[in-house]
Design a protein around this motif. Sequence first.
Motif, PDB file in Angstrom:
ATOM      1  N   GLU A  46      -9.392  -0.903   4.677  1.00 58.72           N
ATOM      2  CA  GLU A  46     -10.238  -1.892   4.443  1.00 58.72           C
ATOM      3  C   GLU A  46      -9.844  -3.166   3.783  1.00 58.72           C
ATOM      4  O   GLU A  46     -10.098  -4.521   4.826  1.00 58.72           O
ATOM      5  N   GLU A  47      -8.298  -3.151   3.460  1.00 59.17           N
ATOM      6  CA  GLU A  47      -8.307  -4.401   2.555  1.00 59.17           C
ATOM      7  C   GLU A  47      -7.225  -5.122   3.458  1.00 59.17           C
ATOM      8  O   GLU A  47      -7.602  -6.638   3.726  1.00 59.17           O
ATOM      9  N   PHE A  48      -6.693  -4.428   4.832  1.00 62.45           N
ATOM     10  CA  PHE A  48      -5.781  -5.024   5.927  1.00 62.45           C
ATOM     11  C   PHE A  48      -6.379  -5.970   6.701  1.00 62.45           C
ATOM     12  O   PHE A  48      -6.615  -6.614   7.054  1.00 62.45           O
ATOM     13  N   PHE A  49      -7.927  -5.359   6.552  1.00 64.74           N
ATOM     14  CA  PHE A  49      -8.663  -5.874   7.460  1.00 64.74           C
ATOM     15  C   PHE A  49      -9.369  -6.852   7.047  1.00 64.74           C
ATOM     16  O   PHE A  49      -9.633  -8.350   7.972  1.00 64.74           O
ATOM     17  N   GLU A  60       2.258  -8.659   9.232  1.00 63.75           N
ATOM     18  CA  GLU A  60       2.435  -8.648   7.719  1.00 63.75           C
ATOM     19  C   GLU A  60       0.898  -6.927   7.648  1.00 63.75           C
ATOM     20  O   GLU A  60       1.249  -5.856   7.844  1.00 63.75           O
ATOM     21  N   ALA A  61      -0.122  -7.576   7.861  1.00 68.76           N
ATOM     22  CA  ALA A  61      -1.184  -6.578   7.981  1.00 68.76           C
ATOM     23  C   ALA A  61      -1.009  -5.661   9.161  1.00 68.76           C
ATOM     24  O   ALA A  61      -1.991  -4.642   9.267  1.00 68.76           O
ATOM     25  N   TYR A  62      -1.478  -6.821  10.060  1.00 67.86           N
ATOM     26  CA  TYR A  62      -1.741  -5.818  11.355  1.00 67.86           C
ATOM     27  C   TYR A  62      -0.074  -4.132  11.117  1.00 67.86           C
ATOM     28  O   TYR A  62      -1.129  -3.165  11.512  1.00 67.86           O
ATOM     29  N   PHE A  81      -2.061  -2.427  17.027  1.00 69.21           N
ATOM     30  CA  PHE A  81      -1.833  -3.428  16.047  1.00 69.21           C
ATOM     31  C   PHE A  81      -0.468  -3.553  16.362  1.00 69.21           C
ATOM     32  O   PHE A  81      -0.776  -5.081  15.122  1.00 69.21           O
ATOM     33  N   ASN A  82       0.565  -3.359  16.020  1.00 71.13           N
ATOM     34  CA  ASN A  82       1.412  -4.036  16.464  1.00 71.13           C
ATOM     35  C   ASN A  82       1.528  -4.976  17.268  1.00 71.13           C
ATOM     36  O   ASN A  82       2.351  -5.611  17.365  1.00 71.13           O
ATOM     37  N   VAL A  88       0.409 -12.909  16.511  1.00 67.63           N
ATOM     38  CA  VAL A  88      -0.144 -13.778  15.549  1.00 67.63           C
ATOM     39  C   VAL A  88       1.416 -14.469  15.585  1.00 67.63           C
ATOM     40  O   VAL A  88       1.453 -15.665  14.814  1.00 67.63           O
ATOM     41  N   ARG A  89       2.434 -13.511  14.961  1.00 65.94           N
ATOM     42  CA  ARG A  89       3.724 -13.996  14.758  1.00 65.94           C
ATOM     43  C   ARG A  89       4.874 -13.302  15.710  1.00 65.94           C
ATOM     44  O   ARG A  89       5.297 -12.179  15.686  1.00 65.94           O
ATOM     45  N   PRO A  90       4.779 -13.899  16.689  1.00 60.90           N
ATOM     46  CA  PRO A  90       5.850 -13.605  17.363  1.00 60.90           C
ATOM     47  C   PRO A  90       7.692 -13.650  16.954  1.00 60.90           C
ATOM     48  O   PRO A  90       8.665 -13.219  18.013  1.00 60.90           O
TER      49      PRO A  90
END
Length: 207
Positions: A46-49, A60-62, A81-82, A88-90
Amino acid sequence: MNASSNTDDFIKEKKDQLAQNADCGNSHYNLGVAYLSQRKWKEAEEEFFAAVESSPTLAEAYVQLGGIRMYQNDLEGCLYFNQKAVKVRPKFPVPYGNIGFVHLQQGEPEKALEPLLQALSLQPKFVQAHTTLASAYYALGDLEKCIDHCARAIKIEPRFAPAYNNLALCYYDQGKFDLALENMDKALEYGFEVVPDFRARLEEHRS
């Protein structure tokens, strides 16, 4: 004070901060990591979402969400998710390494090569990526490339047991049993659980 009460204090502190500022992605992320350390998967998730909702580029959250899916044996979820993290960060090497690992787990070593090579182009000292890439090459029958990447991994992290296990497999296949035994012993010494059947076959060559 023990580690558990330290974590509880940290969680309380982060919750207090979020009560003041509910849109702080980093606070949500750090709270998620604290829940992970307590193995509270649902709360962590829940917190990572919430973290990516507040900070959409918090790759990092993904990656952590992918890690939870991996723990649940949901390889497709881990891959998803990866891949979001990469989008979002290539230039973040970790998700590329994880994507390669998932492809390997799914029995598709040829698909693992590109993301793992990408991970290493971004972070040449990424030990896990070297070893996963070595495993992919082993699965594809390219023993020389497997040995090369294991050697690179060990140069960076001399106690990285999975690399020694891969070397033992390669040298066994090449009929170099002394080298295979030497590397299996290192893998065992550094905590790797060598497959019993392979270990038994190799032990027959111990003089």
